[in-house]
Design a protein around this motif. Structure first.
Motif, PDB file in Angstrom:
ATOM      1  N   GLN A  63       0.838  -1.202   0.000  1.00 58.71           N
ATOM      2  CA  GLN A  63       0.000   0.000   0.000  1.00 58.71           C
ATOM      3  C   GLN A  63       0.875   1.255   0.000  1.00 58.71           C
ATOM      4  OE1 GLN A  63      -2.737   0.257   3.275  1.00 58.71           O
ATOM      5  NE2 GLN A  63      -3.458   2.303   2.718  1.00 58.71           N
ATOM      6  N   SER A  64       1.922   1.278   0.820  1.00 54.88           N
ATOM      7  CA  SER A  64       2.819   2.439   0.879  1.00 54.88           C
ATOM      8  C   SER A  64       3.513   2.657  -0.460  1.00 54.88           C
ATOM      9  CB  SER A  64       3.863   2.242   1.990  1.00 54.88           C
ATOM     10  OG  SER A  64       3.260   2.195   3.260  1.00 54.88           O
ATOM     11  N   PHE A  65       3.991   1.585  -1.078  1.00 54.77           N
ATOM     12  CA  PHE A  65       4.665   1.710  -2.370  1.00 54.77           C
ATOM     13  C   PHE A  65       3.687   2.172  -3.449  1.00 54.77           C
ATOM     14  CE2 PHE A  65       8.338   0.101  -0.496  1.00 54.77           C
ATOM     15  CZ  PHE A  65       9.371  -0.027  -1.411  1.00 54.77           C
ATOM     16  N   ALA A  66       2.458   1.655  -3.401  1.00 54.98           N
ATOM     17  CA  ALA A  66       1.468   2.087  -4.391  1.00 54.98           C
ATOM     18  C   ALA A  66       1.197   3.577  -4.272  1.00 54.98           C
ATOM     19  CB  ALA A  66       0.175   1.291  -4.215  1.00 54.98           C
ATOM     20  N   HIS A  67       1.155   4.077  -3.041  1.00 60.75           N
ATOM     21  CA  HIS A  67       0.959   5.520  -2.845  1.00 60.75           C
ATOM     22  C   HIS A  67       2.157   6.309  -3.392  1.00 60.75           C
ATOM     23  CE1 HIS A  67      -2.104   4.778   0.639  1.00 60.75           C
ATOM     24  NE2 HIS A  67      -2.644   4.664  -0.562  1.00 60.75           N
ATOM     25  N   GLU A  68       3.366   5.781  -3.191  1.00 61.61           N
ATOM     26  CA  GLU A  68       4.560   6.461  -3.699  1.00 61.61           C
ATOM     27  C   GLU A  68       4.535   6.499  -5.226  1.00 61.61           C
ATOM     28  OE1 GLU A  68       7.345   7.939  -2.016  1.00 61.61           O
ATOM     29  OE2 GLU A  68       5.747   7.910  -0.516  1.00 61.61           O
ATOM     30  N   LEU A  69       4.147   5.386  -5.851  1.00 63.43           N
ATOM     31  CA  LEU A  69       4.089   5.347  -7.314  1.00 63.43           C
ATOM     32  C   LEU A  69       2.995   6.261  -7.840  1.00 63.43           C
ATOM     33  CD1 LEU A  69       6.078   3.013  -6.942  1.00 63.43           C
ATOM     34  CD2 LEU A  69       4.790   1.737  -8.679  1.00 63.43           C
ATOM     35  N   TRP A  90      12.515  -3.943  -4.915  1.00 61.07           N
ATOM     36  CA  TRP A  90      12.175  -4.370  -6.285  1.00 61.07           C
ATOM     37  C   TRP A  90      10.814  -5.067  -6.277  1.00 61.07           C
ATOM     38  CZ3 TRP A  90      10.504  -8.133  -9.356  1.00 61.07           C
ATOM     39  CH2 TRP A  90      10.865  -8.169 -10.698  1.00 61.07           C
ATOM     40  N   ILE A  91      10.644  -6.027  -5.359  1.00 65.13           N
ATOM     41  CA  ILE A  91       9.391  -6.799  -5.299  1.00 65.13           C
ATOM     42  C   ILE A  91       8.205  -5.886  -5.017  1.00 65.13           C
ATOM     43  CG2 ILE A  91       8.137  -8.556  -3.983  1.00 65.13           C
ATOM     44  CD1 ILE A  91      10.854  -9.935  -3.531  1.00 65.13           C
ATOM     45  N   LEU A  92       8.352  -5.000  -4.044  1.00 63.71           N
ATOM     46  CA  LEU A  92       7.236  -4.135  -3.654  1.00 63.71           C
ATOM     47  C   LEU A  92       6.870  -3.163  -4.762  1.00 63.71           C
ATOM     48  CD1 LEU A  92       8.375  -3.489   0.018  1.00 63.71           C
ATOM     49  CD2 LEU A  92       6.349  -4.796  -0.693  1.00 63.71           C
ATOM     50  N   THR A  93       7.858  -2.686  -5.526  1.00 60.69           N
ATOM     51  CA  THR A  93       7.558  -1.814  -6.666  1.00 60.69           C
ATOM     52  C   THR A  93       6.780  -2.578  -7.731  1.00 60.69           C
ATOM     53  OG1 THR A  93       9.563  -0.532  -6.239  1.00 60.69           O
ATOM     54  CG2 THR A  93       8.553  -0.282  -8.404  1.00 60.69           C
ATOM     55  N   ASN A  98       1.227  -3.816  -9.999  1.00 66.92           N
ATOM     56  CA  ASN A  98       0.104  -4.741 -10.119  1.00 66.92           C
ATOM     57  C   ASN A  98      -1.146  -4.147  -9.465  1.00 66.92           C
ATOM     58  OD1 ASN A  98      -1.700  -6.933  -9.807  1.00 66.92           O
ATOM     59  ND2 ASN A  98      -0.048  -8.400  -9.494  1.00 66.92           N
ATOM     60  N   ALA A  99      -0.989  -3.626  -8.246  1.00 66.32           N
ATOM     61  CA  ALA A  99      -2.136  -3.077  -7.518  1.00 66.32           C
ATOM     62  C   ALA A  99      -2.734  -1.858  -8.209  1.00 66.32           C
ATOM     63  CB  ALA A  99      -1.711  -2.706  -6.098  1.00 66.32           C
ATOM     64  N   LEU A 100      -1.912  -1.111  -8.943  1.00 65.01           N
ATOM     65  CA  LEU A 100      -2.396   0.085  -9.641  1.00 65.01           C
ATOM     66  C   LEU A 100      -2.877  -0.212 -11.053  1.00 65.01           C
ATOM     67  CD1 LEU A 100       0.408   2.592  -8.544  1.00 65.01           C
ATOM     68  CD2 LEU A 100      -1.948   2.500  -7.696  1.00 65.01           C
ATOM     69  N   GLY A 101      -2.719  -1.461 -11.504  1.00 67.11           N
ATOM     70  CA  GLY A 101      -3.126  -1.819 -12.861  1.00 67.11           C
ATOM     71  C   GLY A 101      -2.125  -1.410 -13.914  1.00 67.11           C
ATOM     72  N   ALA A 102      -0.858  -1.160 -13.494  1.00 65.36           N
ATOM     73  CA  ALA A 102       0.206  -0.794 -14.431  1.00 65.36           C
ATOM     74  C   ALA A 102       0.992  -2.041 -14.833  1.00 65.36           C
ATOM     75  CB  ALA A 102       1.132   0.241 -13.802  1.00 65.36           C
ATOM     76  N   THR A 103       1.781  -1.924 -15.889  1.00 65.61           N
ATOM     77  CA  THR A 103       2.609  -3.020 -16.391  1.00 65.61           C
ATOM     78  C   THR A 103       4.048  -2.798 -15.968  1.00 65.61           C
ATOM     79  OG1 THR A 103       1.185  -3.401 -18.313  1.00 65.61           O
ATOM     80  CG2 THR A 103       3.447  -4.208 -18.453  1.00 65.61           C
ATOM     81  N   SER A 104       4.632  -3.767 -15.258  1.00 57.45           N
ATOM     82  CA  SER A 104       6.038  -3.644 -14.868  1.00 57.45           C
ATOM     83  C   SER A 104       6.929  -4.255 -15.940  1.00 57.45           C
ATOM     84  CB  SER A 104       6.287  -4.337 -13.520  1.00 57.45           C
ATOM     85  OG  SER A 104       6.166  -5.737 -13.642  1.00 57.45           O
ATOM     86  N   ILE A 105       8.053  -3.581 -16.180  1.00 59.33           N
ATOM     87  CA  ILE A 105       9.014  -4.036 -17.193  1.00 59.33           C
ATOM     88  C   ILE A 105      10.376  -4.133 -16.524  1.00 59.33           C
ATOM     89  CG2 ILE A 105       9.986  -3.604 -19.484  1.00 59.33           C
ATOM     90  CD1 ILE A 105       7.560  -1.819 -20.051  1.00 59.33           C
ATOM     91  N   PRO A 106      10.661  -5.272 -15.896  1.00 57.72           N
ATOM     92  CA  PRO A 106      11.956  -5.426 -15.221  1.00 57.72           C
ATOM     93  C   PRO A 106      13.060  -5.763 -16.217  1.00 57.72           C
ATOM     94  CG  PRO A 106      10.658  -7.411 -14.945  1.00 57.72           C
ATOM     95  CD  PRO A 106       9.795  -6.450 -15.722  1.00 57.72           C
TER      96      PRO A 106
END
Length: 528
Positions: A63-69, A90-93, A98-106
């Motif tokens: 939740q904290s990371f989602a707010h930061e993003l 890395w994992i939390l980002t 995922n929680a925000l519905g965005a696509t991660s590109i590691p």
């Protein structure tokens, strides 16, 4: 059980379709066992007591990371690049995306700076997050730091996010993984939440994991192997995990971490034996922490002698096969805890939900829930990898680019090599290098071998020896063993055996990051 409903039993889903987001398992663990240890963070001084983070605290951190993003403007359907080594940040980002519905590109932390810049230009992300070791190398934002953010979030926040229909949107990739490949331009493989979760569940059915398990991660989460077989299976099974900071740290922390699970590539197991060359079964088990329940390998073929050594020590290495485009697992050996007969033949049978087909040329074709959505911004290449078949295998199939055969009397497959590796000889016959290399791996004094094309339509073998150098008598013996295994058509065009004077390492350019041989590089150096 209602359509779409599911339950977990020993980390394996029973019934229904996979959930739309892996975070549903995080919410489940936070409710059912909030204080159980999920993550272990160790300091450089391994003798100090580690910091333990619970599933409830992990949920608060997401939740904290989602707010930061969100504060950086990241919203649904945005793309977010992550470049850094494995870490809790890395994992939390990734989970916050995922929680925000965005696509991660590691991106692999070992990639050259220019390759990263090129990929960033291609995907046009909303943001690029960098860990401290990469922050000065390309333009971007620092990864949020979990130590500076609250862990006690609102327990209902994640549940409300999971009810949002945009989370796990089937039309949007959960992640885009860039393949190392053999071409100069990495391809971006789009994988959905359904791809990743269904494949992790299938892997867990073949090799179950339990809440009591603990793993030490070494493989990069930017690749499908660790993404599915470590990160996602850990989340589903509700076990605990910690991350090693490189190979030396990995071996140093094993006696302290005492893992029950290890996923690695063959070169890691080779490095372990190199550190303990005269180990007894007890010493080898102690070097791994003394509690090992499962050893698994992927990414490159296992050397016969290496696999035999661990099997003789009572710790068989379970092998699998797959590729990024299949999320990645296609086949897997079967662990006895699965309730099915143990299977260590080849790379094992296809995992649940995956179908395989071999055509008349031994090309391996796949279809199932694990097959990718497509390549990023490359519909032509996506379409090229699919073909429609008629007859008993009617339908669309994905071409893996590999050659395989069925192992007689078993449901398992043996991988013969890449289609591109096939050597067409001057007489028109096709030579499959991996089949020959598999036979050579059983010769005790050989450490490595690679079959390569040579001039005038002939073929040769590059080898390196164990401990002592290979003498002339061994060369004569080796040539006899090679030729006796070949039919006349291949014997006539065999050139010679070359002793490779260079180390077979990533640094020398002869191996890729996964520890697989770069056959084209061998051919360029030793094929003339």
């Amino acid at each position: 059980m209602a359509p779409g409903a599911f339950e977990l039993r020993n980390g394996v889903q029973r019934g229904g379709d996979p959930p739309p987001s892996a975070l549903i398992y995080l919410a489940k663990h936070a409710r059912s066992k909030p204080d159980s240890v999920a993550w272990i963070e160790r300091s450089a001084d391994l003798h100090k007591p580690p910091l333990q983070i619970s599933w409830s605290q992990l949920t608060g951190l997401v939740q904290s990371f989602a707010h930061e993003l969100s504060r950086t403007g990241i919203r649904r359907q945005d793309r977010v690049v992550l470049w850094g080594f494995n870490s809790l940040d890395w994992i939390l980002t990734d989970w916050a995306c995922n929680a925000l519905g965005a696509t991660s590109i590691p991106l692999d932390p070992r990639l050259p700076d220019q390759t990263v810049r090129d990929i960033v230009d291609r995907v046009s992300p909303r943001a690029t997050f960098l860990d401290p070791l990469h922050r000065e190398r390309v333009a971007g934002l620092p990864l949020p730091n979990w130590r500076s953010l609250p862990t006690g979030g609102d327990p209902s926040w994640l549940d409300s996010r999971l009810k949002d229909a945009t989370i796990g949107d089937a039309s949007q990739p959960a992640t885009i993984l860039f393949t190392s490949g053999t071409s100069n331009t990495p391809k971006g493989v789009m994988l959905s939440h359904g791809n990743l979760i269904s494949n992790a569940l299938a892997k867990l059915k073949a090799m179950p994991q339990f809440p009591t398990d603990h793993r030490v991660n070494l493989l990069p989460f930017a690749h499908a192997y660790a993404r599915t077989c470590e990160l996602t299976t850990w989340l589903i099974s509700g076990s605990s995990m910690e991350v090693a900071r490189g190979l030396d740290d990995f071996f140093s922390r094993l006696p302290f971490a005492r893992p029950t699970l290890i996923n690695a590539v063959p070169s890691v197991y080779e490095a372990l034996l190199a550190r303990h060359p005269a180990s007894t079964e007890a010493n080898l088990r102690a070097a791994l922490g003394g509690r090992i329940r499962q050893l698994a390998s992927g990414g490159a073929p296992l050397h016969y002698a290496l696999r035999t050594c661990f099997q003789d020590a009572g710790m068989p290495i379970y092998q699998g096969y797959g590729l990024t485009e299949t999320s990645p697992v296609v086949c897997s050996n079967i662990h006895p805890d699965s309730g099915a007969p143990t299977c260590l033949d080849g790379v094992g049978p296809p995992v649940e939900g995956t179908e395989v087909m071999l055509d008349t040329d031994s090309n391996l074709w796949v279809r199932g829930l694990n097959v990718m959505m497509g390549y990023w911004d490359d519909p032509e290449e996506t379409n090229r990898r699919w073909r429609r078949f008629d007859g008993p295998h009617e339908g669309d199939w994905f071409h893996t680019g590999d050659l395989a055969r069925r192992i007689e009397g078993t449901p398992s497959l043996e991988i013969l090599g890449r289609c591109d590796d096939t050597i067409v000889l001057a007489n028109g016959y096709k030579l499959h290098p991996l089949a020959i290399e598999a036979q050579l791996s059983k010769i005790p004094y050989l450490e490595n071998s690679v079959v390569i094309p040579a001039s005038n339509g002939t073929w040769r073998i590059c080898v390196s020896g164990r401990k002592e150098s290979i003498g002339s008598d061994q060369l004569v013996d080796l040539e006899k063993q090679v030729l006796v295994r070949c039919s006349q058509e291949f014997r006539n065009l065999f050139s010679k055996i070359v002793i490779c004077p260079e180390p077979w390492t990533v640094e020398s350019g002869l191996l890729n990051f996964k520890g697989a041989k770069r056959r084209n590089e061998f051919a360029a150096r030793f094929g003339r």
